[in-house]
Motif scaffolding. Structure first.
Motif, PDB file in Angstrom:
ATOM      1  N   MET A   1      39.777   8.796 -41.853  1.00  0.00           N
ATOM      2  CA  MET A   1      39.995   7.881 -42.975  1.00  0.00           C
ATOM      3  C   MET A   1      41.068   8.463 -43.871  1.00  0.00           C
ATOM      4  O   MET A   1      41.020   9.639 -44.210  1.00  0.00           O
ATOM      5  CB  MET A   1      38.701   7.725 -43.754  1.00  0.00           C
ATOM      6  CG  MET A   1      38.707   6.534 -44.686  1.00  0.00           C
ATOM      7  SD  MET A   1      38.501   4.990 -43.762  1.00  0.00           S
ATOM      8  CE  MET A   1      36.840   5.183 -43.143  1.00  0.00           C
ATOM      9  N   SER A   2      42.047   7.690 -44.213  1.00  0.00           N
ATOM     10  CA  SER A   2      43.101   8.220 -45.070  1.00  0.00           C
ATOM     11  C   SER A   2      42.550   8.493 -46.462  1.00  0.00           C
ATOM     12  O   SER A   2      41.644   7.833 -46.938  1.00  0.00           O
ATOM     13  CB  SER A   2      44.275   7.243 -45.157  1.00  0.00           C
ATOM     14  OG  SER A   2      43.863   6.061 -45.770  1.00  0.00           O
ATOM     15  N   LEU A  21      51.900   5.007 -44.151  1.00  0.00           N
ATOM     16  CA  LEU A  21      52.639   5.264 -42.911  1.00  0.00           C
ATOM     17  C   LEU A  21      52.522   4.096 -41.940  1.00  0.00           C
ATOM     18  O   LEU A  21      53.513   3.695 -41.300  1.00  0.00           O
ATOM     19  CB  LEU A  21      52.124   6.544 -42.257  1.00  0.00           C
ATOM     20  CG  LEU A  21      52.498   7.862 -42.947  1.00  0.00           C
ATOM     21  CD1 LEU A  21      51.731   9.022 -42.318  1.00  0.00           C
ATOM     22  CD2 LEU A  21      54.003   8.111 -42.854  1.00  0.00           C
ATOM     23  N   LEU A  22      51.320   3.538 -41.801  1.00  0.00           N
ATOM     24  CA  LEU A  22      51.114   2.414 -40.884  1.00  0.00           C
ATOM     25  C   LEU A  22      51.924   1.198 -41.313  1.00  0.00           C
ATOM     26  O   LEU A  22      52.525   0.506 -40.483  1.00  0.00           O
ATOM     27  CB  LEU A  22      49.631   2.061 -40.816  1.00  0.00           C
ATOM     28  CG  LEU A  22      48.737   3.069 -40.080  1.00  0.00           C
ATOM     29  CD1 LEU A  22      47.277   2.792 -40.382  1.00  0.00           C
ATOM     30  CD2 LEU A  22      48.998   3.017 -38.575  1.00  0.00           C
ATOM     31  N   THR A  23      51.943   0.912 -42.614  1.00  0.00           N
ATOM     32  CA  THR A  23      52.688  -0.242 -43.098  1.00  0.00           C
ATOM     33  C   THR A  23      54.184  -0.038 -42.899  1.00  0.00           C
ATOM     34  O   THR A  23      54.892  -0.952 -42.439  1.00  0.00           O
ATOM     35  CB  THR A  23      52.387  -0.477 -44.589  1.00  0.00           C
ATOM     36  OG1 THR A  23      50.974  -0.667 -44.757  1.00  0.00           O
ATOM     37  CG2 THR A  23      53.110  -1.706 -45.103  1.00  0.00           C
ATOM     38  N   MET A 134      43.220   1.171 -36.408  1.00  0.00           N
ATOM     39  CA  MET A 134      43.701   2.188 -37.348  1.00  0.00           C
ATOM     40  C   MET A 134      43.926   1.592 -38.725  1.00  0.00           C
ATOM     41  O   MET A 134      43.587   2.211 -39.749  1.00  0.00           O
ATOM     42  CB  MET A 134      45.004   2.795 -36.813  1.00  0.00           C
ATOM     43  CG  MET A 134      45.358   4.133 -37.416  1.00  0.00           C
ATOM     44  SD  MET A 134      44.333   5.467 -36.747  1.00  0.00           S
ATOM     45  CE  MET A 134      44.754   6.799 -37.882  1.00  0.00           C
ATOM     46  N   VAL A 135      44.504   0.399 -38.796  1.00  0.00           N
ATOM     47  CA  VAL A 135      44.718  -0.245 -40.089  1.00  0.00           C
ATOM     48  C   VAL A 135      43.385  -0.533 -40.770  1.00  0.00           C
ATOM     49  O   VAL A 135      43.204  -0.269 -41.964  1.00  0.00           O
ATOM     50  CB  VAL A 135      45.534  -1.548 -39.925  1.00  0.00           C
ATOM     51  CG1 VAL A 135      45.566  -2.330 -41.230  1.00  0.00           C
ATOM     52  CG2 VAL A 135      46.953  -1.242 -39.481  1.00  0.00           C
ATOM     53  N   LEU A 136      42.434  -1.056 -40.002  1.00  0.00           N
ATOM     54  CA  LEU A 136      41.135  -1.396 -40.579  1.00  0.00           C
ATOM     55  C   LEU A 136      40.401  -0.162 -41.102  1.00  0.00           C
ATOM     56  O   LEU A 136      39.660  -0.234 -42.086  1.00  0.00           O
ATOM     57  CB  LEU A 136      40.276  -2.110 -39.536  1.00  0.00           C
ATOM     58  CG  LEU A 136      40.715  -3.532 -39.154  1.00  0.00           C
ATOM     59  CD1 LEU A 136      39.940  -4.026 -37.939  1.00  0.00           C
ATOM     60  CD2 LEU A 136      40.509  -4.482 -40.326  1.00  0.00           C
ATOM     61  N   MET A 335      40.537 -10.179 -41.115  1.00  0.00           N
ATOM     62  CA  MET A 335      40.594  -8.720 -41.128  1.00  0.00           C
ATOM     63  C   MET A 335      39.524  -8.149 -42.056  1.00  0.00           C
ATOM     64  O   MET A 335      38.908  -7.119 -41.755  1.00  0.00           O
ATOM     65  CB  MET A 335      41.980  -8.247 -41.563  1.00  0.00           C
ATOM     66  CG  MET A 335      43.069  -8.518 -40.554  1.00  0.00           C
ATOM     67  SD  MET A 335      44.686  -7.824 -41.028  1.00  0.00           S
ATOM     68  CE  MET A 335      44.442  -6.094 -40.616  1.00  0.00           C
ATOM     69  N   MET A 336      39.279  -8.814 -43.176  1.00  0.00           N
ATOM     70  CA  MET A 336      38.235  -8.363 -44.092  1.00  0.00           C
ATOM     71  C   MET A 336      36.865  -8.407 -43.417  1.00  0.00           C
ATOM     72  O   MET A 336      36.050  -7.480 -43.569  1.00  0.00           O
ATOM     73  CB  MET A 336      38.234  -9.234 -45.351  1.00  0.00           C
ATOM     74  CG  MET A 336      39.434  -9.040 -46.254  1.00  0.00           C
ATOM     75  SD  MET A 336      39.487 -10.251 -47.606  1.00  0.00           S
ATOM     76  CE  MET A 336      38.008  -9.801 -48.520  1.00  0.00           C
ATOM     77  N   ALA A 337      36.602  -9.469 -42.665  1.00  0.00           N
ATOM     78  CA  ALA A 337      35.309  -9.593 -41.988  1.00  0.00           C
ATOM     79  C   ALA A 337      35.133  -8.504 -40.933  1.00  0.00           C
ATOM     80  O   ALA A 337      34.058  -7.888 -40.829  1.00  0.00           O
ATOM     81  CB  ALA A 337      35.178 -10.978 -41.361  1.00  0.00           C
ATOM     82  N   LEU A 338      36.165  -8.260 -40.129  1.00  0.00           N
ATOM     83  CA  LEU A 338      36.072  -7.209 -39.114  1.00  0.00           C
ATOM     84  C   LEU A 338      35.886  -5.844 -39.764  1.00  0.00           C
ATOM     85  O   LEU A 338      35.071  -5.034 -39.312  1.00  0.00           O
ATOM     86  CB  LEU A 338      37.336  -7.215 -38.243  1.00  0.00           C
ATOM     87  CG  LEU A 338      37.569  -8.446 -37.366  1.00  0.00           C
ATOM     88  CD1 LEU A 338      38.867  -8.290 -36.576  1.00  0.00           C
ATOM     89  CD2 LEU A 338      36.404  -8.687 -36.410  1.00  0.00           C
ATOM     90  N   HIS A 339      36.652  -5.570 -40.802  1.00  0.00           N
ATOM     91  CA  HIS A 339      36.547  -4.299 -41.509  1.00  0.00           C
ATOM     92  C   HIS A 339      35.141  -4.082 -42.049  1.00  0.00           C
ATOM     93  O   HIS A 339      34.609  -2.963 -42.018  1.00  0.00           O
ATOM     94  CB  HIS A 339      37.573  -4.285 -42.650  1.00  0.00           C
ATOM     95  CG  HIS A 339      37.470  -3.115 -43.570  1.00  0.00           C
ATOM     96  ND1 HIS A 339      36.784  -3.170 -44.768  1.00  0.00           N
ATOM     97  CD2 HIS A 339      37.951  -1.851 -43.493  1.00  0.00           C
ATOM     98  CE1 HIS A 339      36.862  -2.000 -45.370  1.00  0.00           C
ATOM     99  NE2 HIS A 339      37.566  -1.182 -44.625  1.00  0.00           N
ATOM    100  N   GLN A 340      34.526  -5.133 -42.537  1.00  0.00           N
ATOM    101  CA  GLN A 340      33.220  -5.037 -43.179  1.00  0.00           C
ATOM    102  C   GLN A 340      32.080  -4.960 -42.176  1.00  0.00           C
ATOM    103  O   GLN A 340      31.098  -4.244 -42.398  1.00  0.00           O
ATOM    104  CB  GLN A 340      33.033  -6.259 -44.084  1.00  0.00           C
ATOM    105  CG  GLN A 340      31.682  -6.356 -44.771  1.00  0.00           C
ATOM    106  CD  GLN A 340      31.622  -7.511 -45.732  1.00  0.00           C
ATOM    107  OE1 GLN A 340      32.243  -7.496 -46.784  1.00  0.00           O
ATOM    108  NE2 GLN A 340      30.871  -8.559 -45.366  1.00  0.00           N
ATOM    109  N   GLU A 341      32.187  -5.670 -41.064  1.00  0.00           N
ATOM    110  CA  GLU A 341      31.034  -5.872 -40.185  1.00  0.00           C
ATOM    111  C   GLU A 341      31.031  -5.035 -38.907  1.00  0.00           C
ATOM    112  O   GLU A 341      29.971  -4.859 -38.310  1.00  0.00           O
ATOM    113  CB  GLU A 341      30.947  -7.357 -39.785  1.00  0.00           C
ATOM    114  CG  GLU A 341      30.792  -8.309 -40.957  1.00  0.00           C
ATOM    115  CD  GLU A 341      29.494  -8.104 -41.712  1.00  0.00           C
ATOM    116  OE1 GLU A 341      28.475  -7.809 -41.064  1.00  0.00           O
ATOM    117  OE2 GLU A 341      29.498  -8.220 -42.949  1.00  0.00           O
ATOM    118  N   ILE A 342      32.187  -4.533 -38.456  1.00  0.00           N
ATOM    119  CA  ILE A 342      32.251  -3.858 -37.163  1.00  0.00           C
ATOM    120  C   ILE A 342      32.233  -2.350 -37.355  1.00  0.00           C
ATOM    121  O   ILE A 342      32.974  -1.815 -38.183  1.00  0.00           O
ATOM    122  CB  ILE A 342      33.536  -4.266 -36.395  1.00  0.00           C
ATOM    123  CG1 ILE A 342      33.611  -5.789 -36.263  1.00  0.00           C
ATOM    124  CG2 ILE A 342      33.567  -3.609 -35.015  1.00  0.00           C
ATOM    125  CD1 ILE A 342      32.442  -6.421 -35.529  1.00  0.00           C
TER     126      ILE A 342
END
Length: 419
Positions: A1-2, A21-23, A134-136, A335-342
């Motif tokens: 985690m960054s 860096l990713l952006t 990685m972004v998530l 993306m918010m849903a995936l970040h939160q739930e997965i």
């Protein structure tokens, strides 16, 4: 985690090292790749190829992209994601560099261009799931939606600018040099991603093999009706939108709107809508994220309807702008849903199923677009595209979790649903 950085006066606290860096790397590759897609088509034509040859080179990239996506997701959850991304960028750099040398040296053969495009698609198949995971995992907490929106805004802006710059460079210096610039962009992006900080990423338990990893990823998808329902819906919606934009749109523009220029302006209006929408999403944090996201997909039916009528070039541009705004609202909330739930350790595998669903039916839809128009008429085919989008989007809203899933400002660690 960054790790969040709070020292820089021009960088918000949530934009940590990895996120920055990713952006930056995504913007660099977006600028190069958008122009390279145009350059590849003109390289084929410059070598004496036909429209069919252009399609073959494009298909050569798409087929391995679809075939290897699921494997790429499993690999990205098994190996360090940043290494997978750097390796994929390196493959893309080499393939584009060789492509550029062949074009600059003379007349490349069709099989050579197809092979190099296939290598590029293979690299993208391994890169995309790793990059999304990685972004998530690079952002946390209530600022995740804003971070995703800024990331998307940078990528969309780079794609628009890269396409415009690439088209101009193809006309002035030729496609070979544009392909060379793309190779340099991939090399620069690989360098940026090599500096990602993975010290805070938790160790992943050893899996039971590639097939076991794929099955586990599938259980994560199948155990969440909201997830597989939207993936199935997106498979069909992306396919009909792709057919309308790749086949019907240029034909309607040629017959009724004055040719390629108004169609290009309409596509530019779509891109402008995505950038404006991403800017909006840096401020707006909807509570029912999936409900808002799915509702925003209804306007995707408008471009096909506008082409069926057909509207004037200005009317079509306005409709495309609205659909660009809408699709970006969905992208950020998704993306918010995936970040939160997965669970973090399964993000890339889930992303690979998402990417696979999004792309798998597009080649078939574009191939069938012409025969369907011949059988039923182009206008009927376009109205059919609009109807499918509306019906499938409405069907997804019947899934309870799509209507009920809410944003958590400080998400708890996601719990796996896999058996």
């Amino acid at each position: 985690m960054s790790k969040p950085l709070s020292s820089g006066p021009h960088r918000p606290a949530w934009a940590g090292r990895n996120y920055t860096l990713l952006t930056a790397a995504a913007v660099v590759t977006g600028l190069g790749s958008s122009g390279a897609l145009i350059a590849a088509a003109f390289a084929v034509l410059q070598a004496g190829g036909s429209g069919t040859d252009v399609g073959l080179v494009a298909a050569a990239r798409t087929v391995p992209l679809v075939v290897f996506l699921l494997v790429g997701g499993a690999v990205a959850d098994r190996l360090p994601r940043h290494r997978v991304m750097v390796a994929a960028n390196t493959l893309n750099c080499v393939s584009q560099a060789v492509f550029a040398v062949l074009v600059l040296a003379g007349e490349p053969l069709l099989w050579q261009m197809m092979l190099l495009s296939a290598l590029g698609g293979t690299g993208q198949a391994f890169f995309a799931p790793a990059a999304e995971g990685m972004v998530l995992s690079s952002v946390t907490g209530e600022q995740a939606g804003r971070a995703f929106a800024f990331f998307r805004m940078g990528v969309n802006g780079a794609n628009i600018g890269g396409a415009a710059l690439g088209g101009a460079l193809v006309a002035t210096v030729g496609p070979g040099w544009v392909l060379a610039v793309d190779a340099v962009a991939f090399a620069a992006a690989a360098g940026l991603r090599a500096f990602l900080d993975v010290s805070g990423v938790p160790e992943r338990a050893a899996g039971g093999g590639l097939l076991s990893d794929l099955r586990e990823g599938w259980r994560e998808v199948a155990g969440r009706p909201w997830l597989w329902g939207i993936v199935v819906q997106a498979a069909v919606v992306n396919a009909v939108v792709g057919a309308a934009e790749a086949v019907y749109g240029p034909l309607v523009a040629e017959d009724h709107l004055g040719g390629a220029r108004p169609w290009g302006l309409a596509l530019a209006a779509f891109g402008a809508g995505t950038v404006l929408s991403a800017l909006l999403m840096t401020r707006w944090k909807p509570r029912r994220i999936l409900f808002v996201g799915v509702m925003s997909l209804f306007p995707l039916a408008l471009p096909s309807a506008a082409l069926a009528i057909p509207l004037s070039a200005w009317g079509l541009g306005a409709v495309m702008f609205v659909s660009g705004v809408a699709v970006e609202v969905f992208a950020v909330t998704w993306m918010m849903a995936l970040h939160q739930e997965i669970p973090e350790e399964k993000l890339s595998r889930v992303a690979s199923y998402d990417w696979f669903g999004s792309l798998a039916m597009v080649p078939f839809a574009t191939a069938l677009a012409g025969p369907v128009a011949d059988a039923f008429g182009r206008t009927a085919a376009l109205w059919g595209c609009s109807a499918l989008i509306i019906l499938l989007t409405a069907a997804v809203l019947t899934v309870p979790d799509v209507r009920r899933l809410t944003r958590r400002d400080a998400p708890a660690p996601a719990v796996s649903t896999a058996a």
